[in-house]
Design a protein around this motif. Structure first.
Motif, PDB file in Angstrom:
ATOM      1  N   PHE A 122     -26.476 -38.447 -57.662  1.00 45.00           N
ATOM      2  CA  PHE A 122     -27.435 -37.751 -56.495  1.00 45.00           C
ATOM      3  C   PHE A 122     -26.542 -37.621 -54.996  1.00 45.00           C
ATOM      4  O   PHE A 122     -26.665 -36.541 -54.468  1.00 45.00           O
ATOM      5  N   ARG A 123     -25.813 -38.628 -54.851  1.00 45.58           N
ATOM      6  CA  ARG A 123     -24.891 -38.540 -53.719  1.00 45.58           C
ATOM      7  C   ARG A 123     -24.052 -37.294 -53.496  1.00 45.58           C
ATOM      8  O   ARG A 123     -23.833 -36.586 -52.547  1.00 45.58           O
ATOM      9  N   SER A 124     -23.306 -37.493 -54.532  1.00 47.97           N
ATOM     10  CA  SER A 124     -22.261 -36.429 -54.672  1.00 47.97           C
ATOM     11  C   SER A 124     -22.952 -34.915 -54.950  1.00 47.97           C
ATOM     12  O   SER A 124     -22.479 -33.793 -54.419  1.00 47.97           O
ATOM     13  N   ILE A 125     -24.042 -34.653 -55.554  1.00 46.15           N
ATOM     14  CA  ILE A 125     -24.601 -33.349 -55.705  1.00 46.15           C
ATOM     15  C   ILE A 125     -25.400 -32.892 -54.253  1.00 46.15           C
ATOM     16  O   ILE A 125     -25.118 -31.903 -53.943  1.00 46.15           O
ATOM     17  N   HIS A 126     -26.070 -33.916 -53.736  1.00 45.69           N
ATOM     18  CA  HIS A 126     -26.675 -33.402 -52.493  1.00 45.69           C
ATOM     19  C   HIS A 126     -25.654 -33.163 -51.284  1.00 45.69           C
ATOM     20  O   HIS A 126     -25.795 -32.288 -50.224  1.00 45.69           O
ATOM     21  N   LEU A 127     -24.273 -33.869 -51.426  1.00 46.11           N
ATOM     22  CA  LEU A 127     -23.263 -33.517 -50.446  1.00 46.11           C
ATOM     23  C   LEU A 127     -22.608 -32.025 -50.711  1.00 46.11           C
ATOM     24  O   LEU A 127     -22.364 -31.243 -49.884  1.00 46.11           O
ATOM     25  N   PHE A 134     -15.605 -33.496 -54.183  1.00 50.26           N
ATOM     26  CA  PHE A 134     -14.936 -33.102 -55.729  1.00 50.26           C
ATOM     27  C   PHE A 134     -14.622 -34.279 -56.513  1.00 50.26           C
ATOM     28  O   PHE A 134     -14.804 -34.395 -57.485  1.00 50.26           O
ATOM     29  N   LYS A 135     -13.959 -35.309 -55.890  1.00 52.79           N
ATOM     30  CA  LYS A 135     -13.559 -36.693 -56.581  1.00 52.79           C
ATOM     31  C   LYS A 135     -14.882 -37.221 -56.686  1.00 52.79           C
ATOM     32  O   LYS A 135     -14.874 -37.983 -57.861  1.00 52.79           O
ATOM     33  N   MET A 136     -16.102 -37.293 -56.025  1.00 53.55           N
ATOM     34  CA  MET A 136     -17.132 -37.992 -56.290  1.00 53.55           C
ATOM     35  C   MET A 136     -17.631 -37.468 -57.563  1.00 53.55           C
ATOM     36  O   MET A 136     -18.178 -37.850 -58.211  1.00 53.55           O
ATOM     37  N   LEU A 137     -17.771 -35.969 -57.851  1.00 52.77           N
ATOM     38  CA  LEU A 137     -18.412 -35.228 -58.812  1.00 52.77           C
ATOM     39  C   LEU A 137     -17.464 -35.513 -60.033  1.00 52.77           C
ATOM     40  O   LEU A 137     -17.884 -35.704 -61.146  1.00 52.77           O
ATOM     41  N   LEU A 138     -16.143 -35.717 -59.891  1.00 53.24           N
ATOM     42  CA  LEU A 138     -15.396 -36.033 -61.158  1.00 53.24           C
ATOM     43  C   LEU A 138     -15.433 -37.334 -61.780  1.00 53.24           C
ATOM     44  O   LEU A 138     -15.489 -37.778 -62.757  1.00 53.24           O
ATOM     45  N   ILE A 196      -5.347 -33.843 -58.700  1.00 49.61           N
ATOM     46  CA  ILE A 196      -6.655 -33.599 -58.541  1.00 49.61           C
ATOM     47  C   ILE A 196      -6.927 -32.322 -58.145  1.00 49.61           C
ATOM     48  O   ILE A 196      -8.131 -31.645 -58.839  1.00 49.61           O
ATOM     49  N   VAL A 197      -6.168 -31.610 -57.204  1.00 47.72           N
ATOM     50  CA  VAL A 197      -6.417 -30.432 -56.557  1.00 47.72           C
ATOM     51  C   VAL A 197      -6.185 -29.072 -57.718  1.00 47.72           C
ATOM     52  O   VAL A 197      -6.747 -28.357 -57.783  1.00 47.72           O
ATOM     53  N   ALA A 198      -5.121 -29.640 -58.336  1.00 49.45           N
ATOM     54  CA  ALA A 198      -4.616 -28.566 -59.670  1.00 49.45           C
ATOM     55  C   ALA A 198      -5.414 -28.922 -60.901  1.00 49.45           C
ATOM     56  O   ALA A 198      -5.570 -27.918 -61.470  1.00 49.45           O
ATOM     57  N   LEU A 199      -6.272 -29.727 -60.982  1.00 51.01           N
ATOM     58  CA  LEU A 199      -7.038 -29.847 -62.025  1.00 51.01           C
ATOM     59  C   LEU A 199      -7.948 -28.742 -62.368  1.00 51.01           C
ATOM     60  O   LEU A 199      -8.025 -28.127 -63.298  1.00 51.01           O
ATOM     61  N   PRO A 200      -8.796 -28.183 -61.587  1.00 46.17           N
ATOM     62  CA  PRO A 200      -9.646 -26.808 -61.929  1.00 46.17           C
ATOM     63  C   PRO A 200      -8.797 -25.760 -62.416  1.00 46.17           C
ATOM     64  O   PRO A 200      -9.106 -24.934 -63.467  1.00 46.17           O
ATOM     65  N   LEU A 201      -7.670 -25.757 -61.676  1.00 44.53           N
ATOM     66  CA  LEU A 201      -6.549 -24.454 -62.326  1.00 44.53           C
ATOM     67  C   LEU A 201      -6.375 -24.748 -63.511  1.00 44.53           C
ATOM     68  O   LEU A 201      -6.110 -23.725 -64.540  1.00 44.53           O
ATOM     69  N   VAL A 202      -5.620 -25.975 -63.815  1.00 44.95           N
ATOM     70  CA  VAL A 202      -5.162 -26.335 -65.223  1.00 44.95           C
ATOM     71  C   VAL A 202      -6.104 -26.272 -66.278  1.00 44.95           C
ATOM     72  O   VAL A 202      -5.803 -25.460 -67.418  1.00 44.95           O
TER      73      VAL A 202
END
Length: 691
Positions: A117-122, A472-476, A293-299
């Protein structure tokens, strides 16, 4: 006083049911056995509303009325009870219920919902009604992972309701959002309701899961649109988040990167810190981890795009007819026949059994000419003379294809002429030859999807600040683990990789791994999960047994036949029948829970579907959408009582009921949309299973 009003409403409803049953018995000219069955049905509903256990009420009423129907024959009554119970409990689909429930309780006790909930509402902080939207998304994800309505509503009542009230949200909107979002687990797979319906109606649970996927997303989307519209039209009911609520604290090492230059863009700041003079004492390993972590979505995007490209452009290999069929003359094509015939000499059989063999053994060859020795080819060509003369015997010995030449005279020349027969032998151990095929061009849909994904990725990196990187790290660590678990379970079921029971076992293992990863797996957690799973599973299984006994008694008394005659006498169209059935289910959702509606009334509705040409799968999707009213409609709106139990004292039950009413209207809109466009629910089963 409020409780007394609700009790009066319940008593009035029960009195109406009893009065309707008595009026039916009085108004008919002759009381049939079917009328006794309808009386039994009304008594069961009243007993359940009075608080008697559903399963044992069904069993008790079923046995009593069966005993009366069998003229007080106790032995036959007990035989029917045992047979009905054994038939139900031998259903393999029911094994998946305790496994899915166990997965849900483990995920619930992993304490993921607070982080989620915290990560999604942020992440949705700038969306109108951000807390309401985040509540619905969290409920949808968590309800999908657990499927336990009471647990989701209770946890979100403890977590989201205080936050929404502190932010100035109205009590009605907050309560309606939590109760409606918590009920999404009834529809979105893996849903226990769909398993129960599938076992009751004889519909594939796999196809039900595939069919309920898009209606569930549609309903959640309608809820979100409603909350956003309310926030835009009436900001006082859902005010935007304050700056303090949107603030994301940065780690100390990240603050050292941003301190000298004030750089807020994550990619540029990390690259600058990595290649420039670092006097901020930031370790290189930390920078590399952040860049990873930043490159993870691209990979992930590149890997998924390459996989999909190879899938959609792979050549289609068309299999040739099996060589055995070609040799036996079952196909009309002569080109593949020599390849198969020369690669695996079929002539061995042809030497033993061919027409010439019988002709050589028996002296009266003339009889062999008059009566065909086993092949049509001996009648028409003058091959029978060849059987009499010695050269015929040599013809039998020489090429293995001669047997085929005798059956189809032109085939002998075909074997001699084409040279490709020896050049393309069939692979050893196989009966088919693969025709060469060129790679296909990627379809337009792939390039559109690729372009949309690339554009979204570009926007993501363009807006990726250090604060968004922390989100993004919280979502991960909260959102994506649950999504991976859900997609692994649902994907294996929908794409036919595993049965629901096997996928449920994998989901239970995934729940174990999540609890271990978040250091929440203790002996107490396992004991509680096992106990609650056994309790819920026993309830469902007893319900099935009671339903089977009740349905057998109802059919024995002729109640089903009477209902079918009554419905058919109304001369309803398909649309009118669906409207009537959904209205009845909607009304039944007031006093009864979904389990009782499924096990008691679905066996009455299902036999009527063939008379109106209604697909049981489509009917099940309508029922699943409709049955959420069982948790949202008073006086037995269980989700309202779950929320009331954890809400502040000033939140009244009437406020919760008022908040749920708009979401009940949205459910009706969703049912109408599904009826107007049935492909919302039937498209995916048709694509995957060709229904």
């Amino acid at each position: 006083m409020k409780i007394r009003k609700e009790l009066w409403f319940g008593f009035a409803l029960m009195a109406m049911i009893v009065a309707a049953a008595l009026f039916m018995l009085i108004s008919v000219e002759r009381i049939e056995r079917g009328h006794i069955g309808l009386l039994m049905l009304s008594l069961v509903v009243v007993a359940i509303m009075l608080g008697f256990p559903t399963a044992f009420t069904l069993m008790g009423m079923g046995m009593i009325f069966t005993w009366l129907a069998y003229d007080r024959d106790t032995q036959r009554t007990l035989d029917l009870m045992v047979q009905s119970a054994f038939k139900v409990m031998s259903n393999d689909v029911l094994i998946s219920i305790p496994l899915f429930v166990f997965m849900g309780y483990l995920v619930e006790r992993a304490n993921l919902i607070e982080k989620l909930f915290r990560s999604i509402h942020l992440a949705l902080a700038r969306v109108p009604g951000a807390l309401g939207v985040a509540t619905l998304v969290t409920c949808a994800v968590f309800a999908t992972a657990t499927g336990i309505v009471g647990a989701v509503v209770t946890l979100m009542g403890l977590l989201a309701l205080p936050a929404m009230l502190r932010s100035g949200y109205s009590v009605q909107l907050s309560a309606g959002t939590i109760t409606a979002g918590g009920c999404l687990g009834i529809l979105i797979p893996p849903s226990v309701l769909l398993i129960v319906y599938g076992a009751t109606a004889g519909v594939s649970v796999v196809q039900l899961y595939a069919g309920a996927f898009f209606p569930g997303i549609m309903l959640a989307g309608l809820y979100i649109i409603y909350v956003i519209l309310v926030a835009k039209i009436k900001p006082s009911m859902a005010p935007p988040l304050s700056a303090a609520d949107r603030f994301v604290p940065l780690p100390a090492l990240t603050q050292r990167i941003t301190a000298p230059t004030g750089e807020r863009h994550a990619v540029a700041g990390l690259l600058a810190a990595l290649k420039g003079p670092r006097n901020q004492d930031v370790p290189t390993g930390y920078l590399l981890r952040q860049l990873g972590i930043v490159a993870l979505p691209l990979v992930v995007f590149v890997f998924f795009s390459l996989f999909m490209y190879r899938t959609v452009t792979a050549p289609v290999i068309e299999d040739a007819p099996p060589a055995e069929l070609v040799r036996s003359g079952d196909t009309g094509t002569s080109a593949p026949a020599p390849a198969g015939g020369l690669a695996e000499p079929p002539g061995a059989d042809g030497v033993k059994e061919p027409p010439g063999a019988d002709g050589v053994k028996e002296p009266p060859a003339a009889d062999g000419v008059k009566e065909p020795p086993g092949t049509d080819g001996v009648k028409e060509p003058p091959g029978a003379e060849g059987v009499k003369e010695p050269p015929g015997a040599e013809a039998v010995k020489e090429p293995p294809g001669a047997a085929e030449a005798v059956r189809e005279p032109p085939g002998a020349e075909a074997v001699k002429e084409p040279p490709g027969a020896s050049a393309a032998p069939a692979p050893a151990g196989t009966g088919t030859t693969a025709a060469p095929a060129a790679a296909r061009d990627a379809p337009r849909g792939f390039w559109i999807s690729f372009g949309v994904g690339a554009a979204a990725l570009a926007v993501f990196y363009a807006l990726l600040s250090f604060a968004r990187l922390e989100i993004f790290k919280m979502l991960l660590t909260s959102f994506f683990p649950l999504m991976i678990l859900i997609m692994a379970v649902l994907g294996s079921i929908v794409f036919g990789l595993a049965t629901p029971t096997e996928a449920a076992a994998v989901g239970a293992l995934g729940g174990f791994l999540l609890a271990i990863a978040y250091r929440q797996l203790t002996l107490e957690v396992v004991k509680e999960s096992v106990f609650l799973t056994a309790k819920t599973s026993a309830m469902v299984c007893w319900l099935f047994v009671g339903s089977a006994i009740f349905s057998a008694a109802f059919a024995l008394l002729g109640g089903q036949e009477l209902v079918e005659r009554w419905v058919l006498s109304m001369n309803l169209s398909k649309t009118e029948f669906l409207i009537l059935s959904q209205v009845i289910i909607f009304i039944l959702g007031w006093p009864l829970e979904w389990t009782e509606i499924i096990v008691i009334f679905m066996p009455i509705f299902i036999p009527l579907l063939d008379n109106f040409g209604v697909d049981p799968l489509f009917f099940g999707l309508l029922v699943a959408l409709n049955l959420q009213t069982a948790f949202l409609s008073p006086p037995v709106a269980m989700s309202a009582f779950y929320l009331k139990g954890v809400s502040p004292p000033h939140v009244t039950l009437n406020q919760i009921f008022l908040g749920m009413l708009p979401f009940m209207g949205i459910q009706i809109i969703a049912i109408v949309l599904l009826y107007i466009w049935p492909q919302i629910g039937l498209w995916l089963p048709q694509v995957l299973y060709g229904r």
